[in-house]
Design an enzyme around this catalytic site. Structure first.
Site, PDB file in Angstrom:
ATOM      1  N   ARG A  10      32.764  44.369  33.783  1.00  0.00           N
ATOM      2  CA  ARG A  10      32.298  43.268  32.919  1.00  0.00           C
ATOM      3  C   ARG A  10      30.969  43.664  32.269  1.00  0.00           C
ATOM      4  O   ARG A  10      29.919  43.603  32.894  1.00  0.00           O
ATOM      5  CB  ARG A  10      32.171  41.983  33.743  1.00  0.00           C
ATOM      6  CG  ARG A  10      33.523  41.634  34.358  1.00  0.00           C
ATOM      7  CD  ARG A  10      33.495  40.469  35.285  1.00  0.00           C
ATOM      8  NE  ARG A  10      34.730  40.435  36.066  1.00  0.00           N
ATOM      9  CZ  ARG A  10      34.882  39.802  37.220  1.00  0.00           C
ATOM     10  NH1 ARG A  10      33.860  39.128  37.739  1.00  0.00           N
ATOM     11  NH2 ARG A  10      36.022  39.833  37.859  1.00  0.00           N
ATOM     12  N   LYS A  33      48.654  34.683  43.183  1.00  0.00           N
ATOM     13  CA  LYS A  33      47.999  34.578  41.863  1.00  0.00           C
ATOM     14  C   LYS A  33      47.580  35.954  41.357  1.00  0.00           C
ATOM     15  O   LYS A  33      46.922  36.712  42.077  1.00  0.00           O
ATOM     16  CB  LYS A  33      46.755  33.689  42.002  1.00  0.00           C
ATOM     17  CG  LYS A  33      45.854  33.637  40.775  1.00  0.00           C
ATOM     18  CD  LYS A  33      44.817  32.543  40.943  1.00  0.00           C
ATOM     19  CE  LYS A  33      43.865  32.426  39.791  1.00  0.00           C
ATOM     20  NZ  LYS A  33      42.791  33.417  39.807  1.00  0.00           N
ATOM     21  N   TYR A  42      40.941  35.770  49.202  1.00  0.00           N
ATOM     22  CA  TYR A  42      40.975  37.215  48.931  1.00  0.00           C
ATOM     23  C   TYR A  42      41.122  37.885  50.286  1.00  0.00           C
ATOM     24  O   TYR A  42      40.539  37.416  51.274  1.00  0.00           O
ATOM     25  CB  TYR A  42      39.648  37.687  48.331  1.00  0.00           C
ATOM     26  CG  TYR A  42      39.431  37.315  46.881  1.00  0.00           C
ATOM     27  CD1 TYR A  42      40.282  37.771  45.886  1.00  0.00           C
ATOM     28  CD2 TYR A  42      38.328  36.548  46.510  1.00  0.00           C
ATOM     29  CE1 TYR A  42      40.046  37.446  44.554  1.00  0.00           C
ATOM     30  CE2 TYR A  42      38.096  36.217  45.176  1.00  0.00           C
ATOM     31  CZ  TYR A  42      38.956  36.685  44.207  1.00  0.00           C
ATOM     32  OH  TYR A  42      38.728  36.368  42.893  1.00  0.00           O
ATOM     33  N   GLN A 102      41.750  29.166  47.952  1.00  0.00           N
ATOM     34  CA  GLN A 102      42.119  30.498  47.434  1.00  0.00           C
ATOM     35  C   GLN A 102      41.533  31.563  48.336  1.00  0.00           C
ATOM     36  O   GLN A 102      40.364  31.510  48.711  1.00  0.00           O
ATOM     37  CB  GLN A 102      41.588  30.657  46.001  1.00  0.00           C
ATOM     38  CG  GLN A 102      41.794  32.044  45.407  1.00  0.00           C
ATOM     39  CD  GLN A 102      40.607  32.956  45.634  1.00  0.00           C
ATOM     40  OE1 GLN A 102      39.459  32.502  45.681  1.00  0.00           O
ATOM     41  NE2 GLN A 102      40.851  34.248  45.804  1.00  0.00           N
ATOM     42  N   HIS A 123      43.424  36.847  35.571  1.00  0.00           N
ATOM     43  CA  HIS A 123      42.087  36.510  36.063  1.00  0.00           C
ATOM     44  C   HIS A 123      41.164  36.125  34.896  1.00  0.00           C
ATOM     45  O   HIS A 123      39.983  36.441  34.868  1.00  0.00           O
ATOM     46  CB  HIS A 123      41.498  37.708  36.820  1.00  0.00           C
ATOM     47  CG  HIS A 123      40.671  37.331  38.017  1.00  0.00           C
ATOM     48  ND1 HIS A 123      41.128  37.420  39.307  1.00  0.00           N
ATOM     49  CD2 HIS A 123      39.401  36.865  38.122  1.00  0.00           C
ATOM     50  CE1 HIS A 123      40.164  37.047  40.156  1.00  0.00           C
ATOM     51  NE2 HIS A 123      39.105  36.696  39.452  1.00  0.00           N
ATOM     52  N   SER A 136      37.367  28.393  46.009  1.00  0.00           N
ATOM     53  CA  SER A 136      37.431  29.857  46.048  1.00  0.00           C
ATOM     54  C   SER A 136      36.897  30.393  47.374  1.00  0.00           C
ATOM     55  O   SER A 136      35.980  29.802  47.959  1.00  0.00           O
ATOM     56  CB  SER A 136      36.589  30.421  44.899  1.00  0.00           C
ATOM     57  OG  SER A 136      36.258  31.768  45.125  1.00  0.00           O
ATOM     58  N   TYR A 141      28.108  35.322  32.879  1.00  0.00           N
ATOM     59  CA  TYR A 141      29.005  35.633  34.010  1.00  0.00           C
ATOM     60  C   TYR A 141      30.291  34.805  33.906  1.00  0.00           C
ATOM     61  O   TYR A 141      31.386  35.305  34.122  1.00  0.00           O
ATOM     62  CB  TYR A 141      28.287  35.360  35.335  1.00  0.00           C
ATOM     63  CG  TYR A 141      29.221  35.388  36.525  1.00  0.00           C
ATOM     64  CD1 TYR A 141      29.823  36.582  36.929  1.00  0.00           C
ATOM     65  CD2 TYR A 141      29.526  34.229  37.232  1.00  0.00           C
ATOM     66  CE1 TYR A 141      30.703  36.609  37.995  1.00  0.00           C
ATOM     67  CE2 TYR A 141      30.398  34.250  38.301  1.00  0.00           C
ATOM     68  CZ  TYR A 141      30.986  35.442  38.674  1.00  0.00           C
ATOM     69  OH  TYR A 141      31.861  35.456  39.724  1.00  0.00           O
ATOM     70  N   ARG A 200      39.271  39.015  33.108  1.00  0.00           N
ATOM     71  CA  ARG A 200      38.059  39.541  33.758  1.00  0.00           C
ATOM     72  C   ARG A 200      38.332  40.788  34.576  1.00  0.00           C
ATOM     73  O   ARG A 200      37.425  41.361  35.163  1.00  0.00           O
ATOM     74  CB  ARG A 200      37.464  38.468  34.677  1.00  0.00           C
ATOM     75  CG  ARG A 200      37.032  37.234  33.948  1.00  0.00           C
ATOM     76  CD  ARG A 200      36.816  36.069  34.886  1.00  0.00           C
ATOM     77  NE  ARG A 200      35.669  36.207  35.754  1.00  0.00           N
ATOM     78  CZ  ARG A 200      34.412  35.983  35.399  1.00  0.00           C
ATOM     79  NH1 ARG A 200      34.152  35.615  34.160  1.00  0.00           N
ATOM     80  NH2 ARG A 200      33.420  36.120  36.254  1.00  0.00           N
ATOM     81  N   THR A 215      45.028  35.613  45.940  1.00  0.00           N
ATOM     82  CA  THR A 215      44.789  36.323  44.678  1.00  0.00           C
ATOM     83  C   THR A 215      44.948  37.826  44.874  1.00  0.00           C
ATOM     84  O   THR A 215      44.330  38.410  45.771  1.00  0.00           O
ATOM     85  CB  THR A 215      43.377  35.987  44.153  1.00  0.00           C
ATOM     86  OG1 THR A 215      43.318  34.572  43.954  1.00  0.00           O
ATOM     87  CG2 THR A 215      43.091  36.684  42.832  1.00  0.00           C
TER      88      THR A 215
HETATM   89  C1  LIG Z   1      33.332  32.765  36.661  1.00  0.00           C
HETATM   90  C2  LIG Z   1      34.722  32.945  37.186  1.00  0.00           C
HETATM   91  C3  LIG Z   1      34.909  33.168  38.543  1.00  0.00           C
HETATM   92  C4  LIG Z   1      36.200  33.303  39.050  1.00  0.00           C
HETATM   93  N1  LIG Z   1      36.370  33.435  40.404  1.00  0.00           N
HETATM   94  C5  LIG Z   1      37.631  33.499  40.912  1.00  0.00           C
HETATM   95  C6  LIG Z   1      37.830  33.519  42.313  1.00  0.00           C
HETATM   96  O1  LIG Z   1      36.893  33.445  43.101  1.00  0.00           O
HETATM   97  N2  LIG Z   1      39.109  33.612  42.769  1.00  0.00           N
HETATM   98  C7  LIG Z   1      40.193  33.696  41.912  1.00  0.00           C
HETATM   99  O2  LIG Z   1      41.330  33.779  42.366  1.00  0.00           O
HETATM  100  N3  LIG Z   1      40.008  33.635  40.581  1.00  0.00           N
HETATM  101  C8  LIG Z   1      38.774  33.530  40.064  1.00  0.00           C
HETATM  102  N4  LIG Z   1      38.596  33.436  38.715  1.00  0.00           N
HETATM  103  C9  LIG Z   1      39.782  33.386  37.822  1.00  0.00           C
HETATM  104  C10 LIG Z   1      40.240  31.943  37.638  1.00  0.00           C
HETATM  105  O3  LIG Z   1      40.777  31.428  38.825  1.00  0.00           O
HETATM  106  C11 LIG Z   1      41.323  31.844  36.546  1.00  0.00           C
HETATM  107  O4  LIG Z   1      42.351  32.763  36.824  1.00  0.00           O
HETATM  108  C12 LIG Z   1      40.795  32.100  35.136  1.00  0.00           C
HETATM  109  O5  LIG Z   1      39.492  31.588  34.985  1.00  0.00           O
HETATM  110  C13 LIG Z   1      41.728  31.445  34.111  1.00  0.00           C
HETATM  111  O6  LIG Z   1      41.307  31.691  32.819  1.00  0.00           O
HETATM  112  P1  LIG Z   1      40.427  30.651  31.950  1.00  0.00           P
HETATM  113  O7  LIG Z   1      39.023  30.797  32.443  1.00  0.00           O
HETATM  114  O8  LIG Z   1      40.611  31.161  30.566  1.00  0.00           O
HETATM  115  O9  LIG Z   1      40.985  29.276  32.180  1.00  0.00           O
HETATM  116  C14 LIG Z   1      37.317  33.280  38.179  1.00  0.00           C
HETATM  117  C15 LIG Z   1      37.123  33.054  36.814  1.00  0.00           C
HETATM  118  C16 LIG Z   1      35.840  32.865  36.315  1.00  0.00           C
HETATM  119  C17 LIG Z   1      35.670  32.580  34.845  1.00  0.00           C
END
Ligand SMILES: Cc1cc2nc3c(=O)[nH]c(=O)nc-3n(C[C@H](O)[C@H](O)[C@H](O)COP(=O)(O)O)c2cc1C
Length: 396
Positions: free
Chosen positions: A181, A270, A146, A144, A294, A123, A41, A297, A172
């Site tokens: 995914r 973001k 949503y 952060q 993101h 988050s 995940y 993702r 975000t």
């Molecule tokens: C497991 C996971 C959960 C995430 N959950 C959120 C979230 O709740 N809110 C959000 O704005 N971004 C979320 N993100 C995105 C991260 O804030 C960020 O943009 C991203 O991980 C950056 O890339 P990196 O993992 O390569 O550093 C999530 C990323 C991951 C890997």
């Protein structure tokens, strides 16, 4: 016989990897510790993971310019970031459900961030509520958000964050729907049938250390910031259902104007990947934007964060603070992003791998390595201050 000789494990470390240093070292430790579906995940991206790979690969397109004989006796990695000075231009990104990856994972992340002198972002869908984080570190973190369908709930969440003293809100905008995914589908993460449950149970049993440390002692496992909406323990099936039922896919820039009226602190948008969207964000009153996909993702095959950074800096860099994330894996990546015009970078997976694999101490060490890498790179580039990092110090 001491446990180390039987298991080869010393705390979180193993014989093969006795002294983790880099992000890949911590990723490996996290892989050994987490049940497979949780590791995937965090580790995975959308669809074929093209964008996720590009986020990292595109950093290596840039070369640093080495400069010599320039008196680098006063190298300082300190940087102004969203109204305060930080030890380096780095932020821990919001990561949903980090409290399932390590015991009270958000608190461990926030403690390590505080020790390293950088901000931590909670988050919306974190496990530990903002109040618990504030209590643990004695100061507010970033939050952060949503957008949820019920604006009344959003207002109350914002009030909660503001009551803890939170001054920086990240809104975000790139999760109108959840990305595809494939790893999560394959692992039965999004399926509540008996076959999937059995598969997950097997993966859980294979990780007794996680079961004891996080599964049992890390409770409660609900969405701490959403207690008025849901107080049930979370898993990925619930997260997906929650997003589908509560997140508002009809959000437009008008809603940012609504948010701007209610949030008096700093507002960062973001998930912006184009000059047009960055300009729209600033026109609606945002103080800054985060160039982000993101972590690869959401929409696969979009450009990497680092590729889009210069375009956004050109468009709004003079009016707003531009940050970026995606694929930042070491201090040299931070230096490259700052030289391209970012005021700071966020790291997502790296901090979660570090707390999952080696706890708060591991993350503290990793952040120390980031800072040292920035410092050494600056010295060897002939630069003493962060704001001396400019595009002419990069070659591609
Ligand atoms: C497991 C996971 C959960 C995430 N959950 C959120 C979230 O709740 N809110 C959000 O704005 N971004 C979320 N993100 C995105 C991260 O804030 C960020 O943009 C991203 O991980 C950056 O890339 P990196 O993992 O390569 O550093 C999530 C990323 C991951 C890997």
């Amino acid at each position: 016989m001491p446990a180390f000789f039987r298991t080869g494990k010393l705390g979180h470390m193993t014989r093969e990897n006795i002294n983790p240093v880099t992000v890949p070292d911590y990723r490996l430790l996290a892989k050994k510790r987490l049940p497979r579906f949780l590791f995937d995940y965090v580790d995975g991206g959308a669809n074929e993971e093209v964008t996720m790979a590009a986020n990292m690969a595109d950093f290596s397109r840039y070369r640093l310019k080495q400069r010599v004989m320039r008196d680098v006796g006063q190298v300082d990695t300190e940087a102004p970031l969203c109204g305060s000075r930080r030890s380096m231009p780095l932020v821990l990104a919001p990561v949903g459900m980090a409290g399932l990856m390590a015991r009270r994972g958000e608190v461990q992340g926030a403690r390590a961030a505080k020790r390293a002198g950088v901000p931590f972002t909670a988050s919306t869908v974190g496990i530990c509520p903002v109040e618990e984080i504030k209590e643990a570190i004695g100061e507010p973190c970033w939050f952060q958000l949503y957008m949820l369908r019920d604006r009344g709930i959003v207002e109350r969440i914002l009030e909660r964050a503001a009551r803890t003293g939170c001054e920086t809100l990240i809104f975000t905008v790139d999760l109108a729907v959840t990305g595809m995914r494939h790893r999560d589908w394959r692992n039965g993460m999004l399926d509540d049938g008996s076959g999937a449950r059995f598969a997950k149970l097997r993966q859980l049993i294979a990780r007794p250390g996680w079961l004891w440390d996080v599964g049992l002692q890390g409770k409660p496992h609900d969405f701490g910031n959403l207690s008025e909406v849901s107080s049930e323990p979370v898993d990925l099936v619930r997260l997906k259902n929650f997003i589908a039922s509560q997140f508002d896919p009809t959000v437009t820039w008008k809603d940012i104007a609504w948010l701007r009226e209610r949030w008096k602190g700093r507002l960062l948008i973001k998930g912006v990947l184009s000059a047009e969207d960055a300009q729209a964000a600033v026109d609606t009153g945002a103080d800054g934007v985060i160039v982000s996909n993101h972590g690869g993702r959401q929409l696969d095959c979009v450009a990497s964060g680092v590729e889009k950074l210069p375009e956004v800096v050109r468009a709004v860099g003079a009016q707003a603070e531009v940050l970026m994330d995606g694929g930042v894996r070491n201090g040299i990546d931070v230096v490259k992003a700052v030289a391209l015009g970012a005021k700071g970078v966020l790291i997502g997976r790296p901090w979660v791998w570090a707390v999952a694999g080696a706890g708060e101490e591991g993350l503290t060490r990793l952040l120390g390595v980031f800072q040292e890498e920035i410092r050494v790179a600056m010295a060897l580039m002939g630069v003493n201050k962060i704001d001396e990092l400019t595009p002419d110090l990069l070659e591609s």
